[in-house]
Design an enzyme around this catalytic site. Structure first.
Site, short mmCIF file in Angstrom:
data_model
loop_
_atom_site.label_atom_id
_atom_site.label_comp_id
_atom_site.label_asym_id
_atom_site.label_seq_id
_atom_site.Cartn_x
_atom_site.Cartn_y
_atom_site.Cartn_z
N GLU A 221 0.88 -1.17 0.00
CA GLU A 221 0.00 0.00 0.00
C GLU A 221 0.91 1.22 0.00
O GLU A 221 1.46 1.59 1.04
CB GLU A 221 -0.90 -0.02 1.25
CG GLU A 221 -1.87 -1.20 1.29
CD GLU A 221 -3.03 -1.05 0.31
OE1 GLU A 221 -3.33 0.08 -0.11
OE2 GLU A 221 -3.63 -2.08 -0.04
N CYS A 255 -1.92 9.55 2.38
CA CYS A 255 -1.45 8.93 1.13
C CYS A 255 -2.30 9.32 -0.08
O CYS A 255 -1.80 9.42 -1.18
CB CYS A 255 -1.43 7.41 1.29
SG CYS A 255 -3.02 6.73 1.78
P1 NAD Z 1 7.61 5.06 7.76
O1 NAD Z 1 8.86 5.86 7.71
O2 NAD Z 1 6.90 4.91 9.06
O3 NAD Z 1 7.97 3.64 7.15
C1 NAD Z 1 7.00 2.63 7.00
C2 NAD Z 1 7.49 1.35 7.68
O4 NAD Z 1 8.64 0.88 7.00
C3 NAD Z 1 7.88 1.56 9.13
O5 NAD Z 1 7.30 0.56 9.92
C4 NAD Z 1 9.39 1.49 9.10
O6 NAD Z 1 9.94 0.98 10.30
C5 NAD Z 1 9.67 0.58 7.94
N1 NAD Z 1 10.99 0.85 7.34
C6 NAD Z 1 11.55 2.06 7.11
N2 NAD Z 1 12.75 1.92 6.51
C7 NAD Z 1 12.94 0.58 6.34
C8 NAD Z 1 13.99 -0.21 5.76
N3 NAD Z 1 15.07 0.34 5.23
N4 NAD Z 1 13.83 -1.54 5.75
C9 NAD Z 1 12.74 -2.11 6.27
N5 NAD Z 1 11.72 -1.41 6.83
C10 NAD Z 1 11.82 -0.08 6.87
O7 NAD Z 1 6.50 5.64 6.78
P2 NAD Z 1 6.68 6.28 5.34
O8 NAD Z 1 7.19 5.27 4.39
O9 NAD Z 1 7.35 7.60 5.41
O10 NAD Z 1 5.13 6.55 5.04
C11 NAD Z 1 4.72 7.49 4.15
C12 NAD Z 1 4.50 6.89 2.78
O11 NAD Z 1 3.53 5.86 2.90
C13 NAD Z 1 3.95 7.84 1.77
O12 NAD Z 1 4.54 7.59 0.52
C14 NAD Z 1 2.47 7.53 1.72
O13 NAD Z 1 1.84 7.87 0.51
C15 NAD Z 1 2.49 6.06 1.96
N6 NAD Z 1 1.23 5.62 2.56
C16 NAD Z 1 0.43 4.81 1.85
C17 NAD Z 1 -0.79 4.43 2.38
C18 NAD Z 1 -1.72 3.54 1.61
O14 NAD Z 1 -2.68 3.05 2.22
N7 NAD Z 1 -1.52 3.30 0.34
C19 NAD Z 1 -1.17 4.85 3.64
C20 NAD Z 1 -0.30 5.66 4.35
C21 NAD Z 1 0.91 6.04 3.80
#
Ligand code: NAD
Length: 467
Positions: A221, A255
């Protein structure tokens, strides 16, 4: 190593994560999670946890990034509960073997939903309660053992989840691992039967690569730049209110927030004026002073947004306060199509507005970029609606509105291409965490010898008439 708390034992070390997964696997293999009674009980407990601790979650969301109470409750804290309630109500229906019509001579054909096994759910920080607990509800309903990995970016929420979940959920089958990259890396080295990841595209590549080693299926997602197309016939006042609401809720950290607007050149002035009015109506003259407007989650994202701000000319807004991680609701004009503002997902309260000459130009612009998670179109003309929907591809779409399509759990929610793989919500979450097993039970009375070798010419001729 981070000082993350892990459940069920707060003193658990990172090295014990593999043992923890093995323990869950044994529970699954022993059939602990399969009975509908277990699933019902867990869903009820999940609902109870929401009811009793809703305020605690709201408080944690405020501590993490000043999420307004109303938004925290409606768009985040209540989501897992709604999903759990819907799963509880429909469990019998969803798990019933699906009869399939066909030739009775073949036998009794049906599709059985079976649990996948031990599944991993990794969630992000922007709706850190709902994006973890909504998929959990579906995973439980489907009869899986579940490992939860909340985001470390919202530590207050993560701590409440780590404290409350073990008080309610079955620790033999549902576990939570707090932490960041280090912990997630160890988790991803383990074998899972499904990985459900919500977050950004770069980490999704890491997840997919790790999953590929075990041929583990994934749901991704993700995000992207969700466009908003405003046709010349649109009701501008309503469009502006709905765009402003969808963009500035959670300070743009959504998102499916409208990322940028493509507006017919004849309506640009009116739209920008109406957007300004909507923002004043919502948040007053100084949005910094209202309790209804969130802050940016951390300094890194705040600085990223302050830099993006320079890619356009503010029509209104533009203020940033570094001490408070505050970015004002902002509309920008004159951004270069190749700037970071128009290339990268904004994920904050900055809305670039770009003029287009006609719908064709808007469609071309959208199609020249990656496939978005959502597409918003404002028009009164059904033909324009059909035309735009048929010539663009996006995870979902909402016509004359923003964000609302995500609230209807009859609709599968997910991306396409770089905005995601797979979908969930309501029954779709249950399906995501289930395997559809095709089963044919044959009768034993009818077993003509003619079907077996040696076949003979007669049978071949007969069969040729039907195939
Ligand atoms: P985040 O930084 O919290 O990361 C998401 C998860 O990935 C966390 O649990 C984190 O610990 C893990 N993570 C981070 N780096 C990692 C690595 N190198 N290896 C393994 N795991 C790792 O959140 P984010 O990614 O900044 O979230 C924002 C993004 O998510 C935006 O692009 C947004 O559009 C997208 N998003 C999508 C939805 C959806 O439903 N489609 C919903 C919310 C957010």
């Amino acid at each position: 190593m981070s000082d993350a708390v892990r459940f069920p034992d707060p003193n658990t070390e990172i090295e014990t994560i593999p043992l923890e997964i093995d323990r869950l696997r044994r529970s699954f293999e022993n059939g602990r999670t399969r009975p509908l009674e277990w699933r019902r009980e867990q869903l009820k407990r999940l609902i109870r946890m929401h009811e009793i601790h809703a305020d605690e979650f709201v408080g944690a969301l405020q501590a993490d990034f000043g999420k307004p109470t109303f938004e925290a409750f409606t768009s985040d804290v209540s989501q897992g509960k709604l999903e759990a309630k819907s799963a509880l109500k429909n469990l019998k229906k969803w798990t019933r073997p699906e009869r399939v019509g066909g030739l009775p001579v073949m036998g009794r054909a049906r599709v059985i939903r079976e649990p996948l096994g031990v599944v991993l759910i990794i969630s992000p920080w922007n709706y850190p309660v709902g994006l973890l607990l909504s998929p959990l509800a579906g995973a439980i309903a489907a009869g899986n053992a579940v490992v939860l990995k909340p985001s470390e970016v919202t530590p207050h929420v993560s701590a409440v989840l780590a404290k409350r979940l073990p008080e309610y959920m079955d620790p033999e089958a549902i576990t939570l691992v707090e932490g960041g990259v280090e912990e997630t890396t160890v988790l991803l080295e383990q074998r899972f039967d499904h990985i459900f990841y919500t977050g950004n595209g770069q980490v999704a590549q890491v997840v997919m690569e790790a999953a590929a080693k075990n041929l583990t299926p994934v749901t991704l997602e993700l995000g992207g730049k969700s466009p908003c197309i405003v046709h010349e016939d649109a009701d501008i006042e309503t469009a502006a209110r709905r765009i402003a609401w969808g963009k500035f809720v959670n300070a743009g950290q959504t998102c499916i927030a409208p990322d940028y607007v493509l507006v017919h050149e004849s309506r640009e002035e009116a739209l920008v004026t109406a957007l300004g009015k909507a923002v004043r109506d919502f948040y007053g003259d100084n949005p910094k002073n209202t309790a209804d407007y969130a802050r940016i989650v951390n300094r890194r994202h705040h600085e990223r947004l302050a830099t993006l701000m320079k890619d356009g000319t503010p029509a209104f807004g533009g203020e940033v306060d570094d001490d408070q991680c505050y970015v004002a609701p902002t509309v920008l004009r004159d951004a270069d199509d190749e700037s970071s503002l128009m290339r990268d997902e904004i994920f904050g309260p900055i809305l670039p507005v770009r003029k287009v000459r006609n719908i064709d130009e808007a469609v071309q612009f959208v199609n020249s970029r990656e496939k978005p998670l959502a597409l918003y179109l404002f028009t009164k003309d059904g033909k324009v609606e059909d035309d735009v929907l048929s010539r663009t591809s996006s995870g979902g779409a909402c016509v004359n509105g923003t964000l609302f399509h995500i609230m209807d759990s009859r609709l599968p929610f997910g991306g396409v291409g770089s905005s995601g793989t797979g979908a969930y919500h309501g029954r779709h979450t249950f399906e995501t965490f289930s395997h559809r097993k095709s089963v044919l039970t044959r009768g034993t009375r009818f077993d003509p010898k003619i079907m077996y070798p040696p076949y003979g010419e007669k049978l071949t001729k007969f069969v040729k008439r039907f195939m």
